[in-house]
Enzyme design. Structure first.
Site, PDB file in Angstrom:
ATOM      1  N   LYS A  13     -51.627  15.149   6.119  1.00 52.72           N
ATOM      2  CA  LYS A  13     -52.119  15.945   7.248  1.00 52.72           C
ATOM      3  C   LYS A  13     -53.493  16.546   6.928  1.00 52.72           C
ATOM      4  O   LYS A  13     -54.425  16.452   7.719  1.00 52.72           O
ATOM      5  CB  LYS A  13     -51.120  17.075   7.593  1.00 52.72           C
ATOM      6  CG  LYS A  13     -49.735  16.568   7.967  1.00 52.72           C
ATOM      7  CD  LYS A  13     -48.799  17.692   8.377  1.00 52.72           C
ATOM      8  CE  LYS A  13     -48.483  18.684   7.275  1.00 52.72           C
ATOM      9  NZ  LYS A  13     -47.750  18.105   6.121  1.00 52.72           N
ATOM     10  N   ARG A  88     -43.778  24.548  12.800  1.00 53.26           N
ATOM     11  CA  ARG A  88     -42.870  23.973  11.807  1.00 53.26           C
ATOM     12  C   ARG A  88     -41.423  24.289  12.095  1.00 53.26           C
ATOM     13  O   ARG A  88     -40.548  23.876  11.349  1.00 53.26           O
ATOM     14  CB  ARG A  88     -43.210  24.573  10.438  1.00 53.26           C
ATOM     15  CG  ARG A  88     -43.969  23.653   9.531  1.00 53.26           C
ATOM     16  CD  ARG A  88     -44.302  24.485   8.319  1.00 53.26           C
ATOM     17  NE  ARG A  88     -44.391  23.708   7.137  1.00 53.26           N
ATOM     18  CZ  ARG A  88     -45.544  23.353   6.580  1.00 53.26           C
ATOM     19  NH1 ARG A  88     -46.678  23.690   7.129  1.00 53.26           N
ATOM     20  NH2 ARG A  88     -45.549  22.672   5.471  1.00 53.26           N
ATOM     21  N   ARG A 127     -50.926  15.240  -6.858  1.00 49.69           N
ATOM     22  CA  ARG A 127     -52.076  15.831  -6.154  1.00 49.69           C
ATOM     23  C   ARG A 127     -52.772  16.880  -7.022  1.00 49.69           C
ATOM     24  O   ARG A 127     -52.139  17.657  -7.724  1.00 49.69           O
ATOM     25  CB  ARG A 127     -51.613  16.493  -4.860  1.00 49.69           C
ATOM     26  CG  ARG A 127     -52.744  17.290  -4.200  1.00 49.69           C
ATOM     27  CD  ARG A 127     -52.424  17.718  -2.798  1.00 49.69           C
ATOM     28  NE  ARG A 127     -51.219  18.494  -2.700  1.00 49.69           N
ATOM     29  CZ  ARG A 127     -50.701  18.898  -1.556  1.00 49.69           C
ATOM     30  NH1 ARG A 127     -51.288  18.586  -0.420  1.00 49.69           N
ATOM     31  NH2 ARG A 127     -49.596  19.610  -1.541  1.00 49.69           N
ATOM     32  N   ARG A 160     -51.334  22.615  -7.287  1.00 53.72           N
ATOM     33  CA  ARG A 160     -50.764  23.703  -6.482  1.00 53.72           C
ATOM     34  C   ARG A 160     -49.434  24.117  -7.087  1.00 53.72           C
ATOM     35  O   ARG A 160     -48.653  23.246  -7.488  1.00 53.72           O
ATOM     36  CB  ARG A 160     -50.540  23.202  -5.047  1.00 53.72           C
ATOM     37  CG  ARG A 160     -51.566  23.719  -4.078  1.00 53.72           C
ATOM     38  CD  ARG A 160     -51.505  23.063  -2.730  1.00 53.72           C
ATOM     39  NE  ARG A 160     -50.242  23.148  -2.029  1.00 53.72           N
ATOM     40  CZ  ARG A 160     -50.068  22.731  -0.774  1.00 53.72           C
ATOM     41  NH1 ARG A 160     -51.091  22.219  -0.112  1.00 53.72           N
ATOM     42  NH2 ARG A 160     -48.903  22.831  -0.179  1.00 53.72           N
ATOM     43  N   ARG A 171     -39.118  21.426  -0.637  1.00 61.88           N
ATOM     44  CA  ARG A 171     -39.968  21.381   0.571  1.00 61.88           C
ATOM     45  C   ARG A 171     -39.547  20.239   1.487  1.00 61.88           C
ATOM     46  O   ARG A 171     -39.557  20.380   2.707  1.00 61.88           O
ATOM     47  CB  ARG A 171     -41.443  21.217   0.170  1.00 61.88           C
ATOM     48  CG  ARG A 171     -42.033  22.494  -0.421  1.00 61.88           C
ATOM     49  CD  ARG A 171     -43.310  22.238  -1.183  1.00 61.88           C
ATOM     50  NE  ARG A 171     -44.387  21.721  -0.358  1.00 61.88           N
ATOM     51  CZ  ARG A 171     -45.479  21.122  -0.858  1.00 61.88           C
ATOM     52  NH1 ARG A 171     -45.621  20.951  -2.153  1.00 61.88           N
ATOM     53  NH2 ARG A 171     -46.423  20.716  -0.048  1.00 61.88           N
TER      54      ARG A 171
HETATM   55  P1  AP5 Z   1     -52.488  15.897   1.874  1.00 62.39           P
HETATM   56  O1  AP5 Z   1     -53.494  15.413   2.872  1.00 62.39           O
HETATM   57  O2  AP5 Z   1     -52.822  17.100   1.068  1.00 62.39           O
HETATM   58  O3  AP5 Z   1     -51.051  16.033   2.583  1.00 62.39           O
HETATM   59  P2  AP5 Z   1     -50.467  17.154   3.521  1.00 62.39           P
HETATM   60  O4  AP5 Z   1     -49.595  16.484   4.539  1.00 62.39           O
HETATM   61  O5  AP5 Z   1     -51.552  18.054   4.032  1.00 62.39           O
HETATM   62  O6  AP5 Z   1     -49.541  17.896   2.479  1.00 62.39           O
HETATM   63  P3  AP5 Z   1     -49.309  19.441   2.193  1.00 62.39           P
HETATM   64  O7  AP5 Z   1     -48.541  19.522   0.912  1.00 62.39           O
HETATM   65  O8  AP5 Z   1     -50.582  20.213   2.251  1.00 62.39           O
HETATM   66  O9  AP5 Z   1     -48.419  19.786   3.391  1.00 62.39           O
HETATM   67  P4  AP5 Z   1     -47.417  20.896   3.513  1.00 62.39           P
HETATM   68  O10 AP5 Z   1     -47.109  20.744   4.930  1.00 62.39           O
HETATM   69  O11 AP5 Z   1     -46.242  20.916   2.607  1.00 62.39           O
HETATM   70  O12 AP5 Z   1     -48.226  22.174   2.978  1.00 62.39           O
HETATM   71  P5  AP5 Z   1     -48.941  23.371   3.720  1.00 62.39           P
HETATM   72  O13 AP5 Z   1     -50.143  23.675   2.964  1.00 62.39           O
HETATM   73  O14 AP5 Z   1     -49.031  23.136   5.182  1.00 62.39           O
HETATM   74  O15 AP5 Z   1     -52.159  14.656   0.898  1.00 62.39           O
HETATM   75  C1  AP5 Z   1     -51.249  14.799  -0.185  1.00 62.39           C
HETATM   76  C2  AP5 Z   1     -51.718  13.918  -1.373  1.00 62.39           C
HETATM   77  O16 AP5 Z   1     -51.638  12.534  -0.984  1.00 62.39           O
HETATM   78  C3  AP5 Z   1     -53.193  14.150  -1.774  1.00 62.39           C
HETATM   79  O17 AP5 Z   1     -53.303  14.012  -3.165  1.00 62.39           O
HETATM   80  C4  AP5 Z   1     -53.969  13.026  -1.048  1.00 62.39           C
HETATM   81  O18 AP5 Z   1     -55.158  12.662  -1.752  1.00 62.39           O
HETATM   82  C5  AP5 Z   1     -52.931  11.900  -1.045  1.00 62.39           C
HETATM   83  N1  AP5 Z   1     -53.032  11.054   0.162  1.00 62.39           N
HETATM   84  C6  AP5 Z   1     -53.254  11.455   1.443  1.00 62.39           C
HETATM   85  N2  AP5 Z   1     -53.259  10.389   2.280  1.00 62.39           N
HETATM   86  C7  AP5 Z   1     -53.010   9.303   1.507  1.00 62.39           C
HETATM   87  C8  AP5 Z   1     -52.870   7.898   1.793  1.00 62.39           C
HETATM   88  N3  AP5 Z   1     -52.988   7.421   3.034  1.00 62.39           N
HETATM   89  N4  AP5 Z   1     -52.609   7.069   0.753  1.00 62.39           N
HETATM   90  C9  AP5 Z   1     -52.484   7.541  -0.531  1.00 62.39           C
HETATM   91  N5  AP5 Z   1     -52.619   8.865  -0.854  1.00 62.39           N
HETATM   92  C10 AP5 Z   1     -52.863   9.721   0.146  1.00 62.39           C
HETATM   93  O19 AP5 Z   1     -47.837  24.524   3.529  1.00 62.39           O
HETATM   94  C11 AP5 Z   1     -47.565  25.097   2.264  1.00 62.39           C
HETATM   95  C12 AP5 Z   1     -46.535  26.211   2.408  1.00 62.39           C
HETATM   96  O20 AP5 Z   1     -47.044  27.255   3.287  1.00 62.39           O
HETATM   97  C13 AP5 Z   1     -45.204  25.795   3.062  1.00 62.39           C
HETATM   98  O21 AP5 Z   1     -44.298  25.239   2.118  1.00 62.39           O
HETATM   99  C14 AP5 Z   1     -44.717  27.141   3.629  1.00 62.39           C
HETATM  100  O22 AP5 Z   1     -44.188  27.959   2.629  1.00 62.39           O
HETATM  101  C15 AP5 Z   1     -46.013  27.775   4.116  1.00 62.39           C
HETATM  102  N6  AP5 Z   1     -46.315  27.440   5.524  1.00 62.39           N
HETATM  103  C16 AP5 Z   1     -47.393  26.736   5.985  1.00 62.39           C
HETATM  104  N7  AP5 Z   1     -47.347  26.628   7.325  1.00 62.39           N
HETATM  105  C17 AP5 Z   1     -46.205  27.271   7.722  1.00 62.39           C
HETATM  106  C18 AP5 Z   1     -45.591  27.479   8.991  1.00 62.39           C
HETATM  107  N8  AP5 Z   1     -46.127  26.983  10.119  1.00 62.39           N
HETATM  108  N9  AP5 Z   1     -44.429  28.173   9.026  1.00 62.39           N
HETATM  109  C19 AP5 Z   1     -43.878  28.704   7.893  1.00 62.39           C
HETATM  110  N10 AP5 Z   1     -44.400  28.523   6.657  1.00 62.39           N
HETATM  111  C20 AP5 Z   1     -45.559  27.805   6.579  1.00 62.39           C
END
Ligand code: AP5
Length: 216
Positions: A13, A88, A127, A160, A171
């Site tokens: 994402k 979410r 990552r 992270r 997660r």
């Molecule tokens: P990346 O692009 O970073 O993936 P992502 O989907 O953004 O993953 P996140 O871990 O950031 O998502 P998340 O939803 O768990 O975390 P968030 O920060 O929102 O890619 C991942 C890896 O893969 C990278 O190394 C990249 O280079 C590689 N990659 C990407 N595309 C690729 C491809 N096509 N091929 C190969 N490799 C690839 O949330 C974190 C925490 O915050 C949550 O756990 C929760 O506690 C809290 N939180 C956030 N939002 C909310 C909400 N709305 N409600 C409640 N709690 C929340």
């Protein structure tokens, strides 16, 4: 255009959001980034959120809904926005619908990035992110030019705290239980588009671009 990026942790994402924001000129709003900044700055929000994030649990709805409500009312969202990691839960989705309706707006498209679980675990545990600008890297799939150093601003690359295997597995369980029901929620509203995220980054982006062009 008002866009939501949906998908499990590690689906790509954040990676795709950067490209979409640059190409379509919409602000990228990542609740994960906002929460991590609050944790780093030790604000009241950050102190409340830290323990949930560390365990891989969701931060309570009322905290996150307030953040997004305030953010989408800013002037830079007048012509559209890109939400990454929000909503979410069904409660967050309903709150978003209600707030948009009150502003006479609606969501145009929800991009659901689909990737299988073993690939997600590989992506997340490998990552690395820049400690300064947050740019994502990967030990195998996206290496920086110089080891351990960000290509963009020479910041240090680090892992992270929620990318350890144990927290990643939690997660993914939390995603299945609390977030995956949103797929049907938005499919029923006819705004969901599935995107195969198990392709090279640029190919995923081309598929997203086609989906967005079909909506304008
Ligand atoms: P990346 O692009 O970073 O993936 P992502 O989907 O953004 O993953 P996140 O871990 O950031 O998502 P998340 O939803 O768990 O975390 P968030 O920060 O929102 O890619 C991942 C890896 O893969 C990278 O190394 C990249 O280079 C590689 N990659 C990407 N595309 C690729 C491809 N096509 N091929 C190969 N490799 C690839 O949330 C974190 C925490 O915050 C949550 O756990 C929760 O506690 C809290 N939180 C956030 N939002 C909310 C909400 N709305 N409600 C409640 N709690 C929340």
């Amino acid at each position: 255009m008002n866009i939501v990026l949906l998908g499990p942790p590690g689906a790509g994402k954040g990676t795709q959001a950067e490209r979409i924001a640059k190409t379509y000129g919409v602000p990228h709003i990542s609740t994960g980034d906002i929460l991590r900044e609050a944790v780093a700055a030790k604000t009241e929000l950050g102190q409340k959120a830290q323990a949930y994030m560390g365990r891989g649990e969701l931060v309570p709805d009322e905290l996150v809904i307030g953040i997004v409500d305030e953010r989408i009312q800013r002037p830079d969202c007048a012509k559209g926005f890109l939400l990454d990691g929000f909503p979410r839960t069904i409660q967050q989705a309903e709150a978003l619908d209600e707030k948009l309706t009150r502003q006479d707006k609606r969501l145009d498209v929800v991009l659901n990035i689909v990737v299988d679980e073993e690939e997600l675990i590989k992506r997340l545990t490998g990552r690395r992110i820049c400690a300064t600008c947050g740019a994502p890297y990967h030990v195998l799939f996206k290496q920086p030019q110089a080891p351990g150093v960000c290509d963009v601003d020479a910041g240090e690359l680090c892992q992270r705290p929620d990318d350890t295997e144990e927290v990643v597995r939690n997660r993914l369980e939390v995603y299945k239980r609390q977030t995956a029901p949103l797929i049907e929620y938005y499919r029923d509203r006819d705004i969901l588009v599935d995107i195969d995220g198990d392709r090279p980054v640029e190919q995923v982006f081309e598929n997203i671009r086609s989906a967005l062009e079909a909506k304008v």
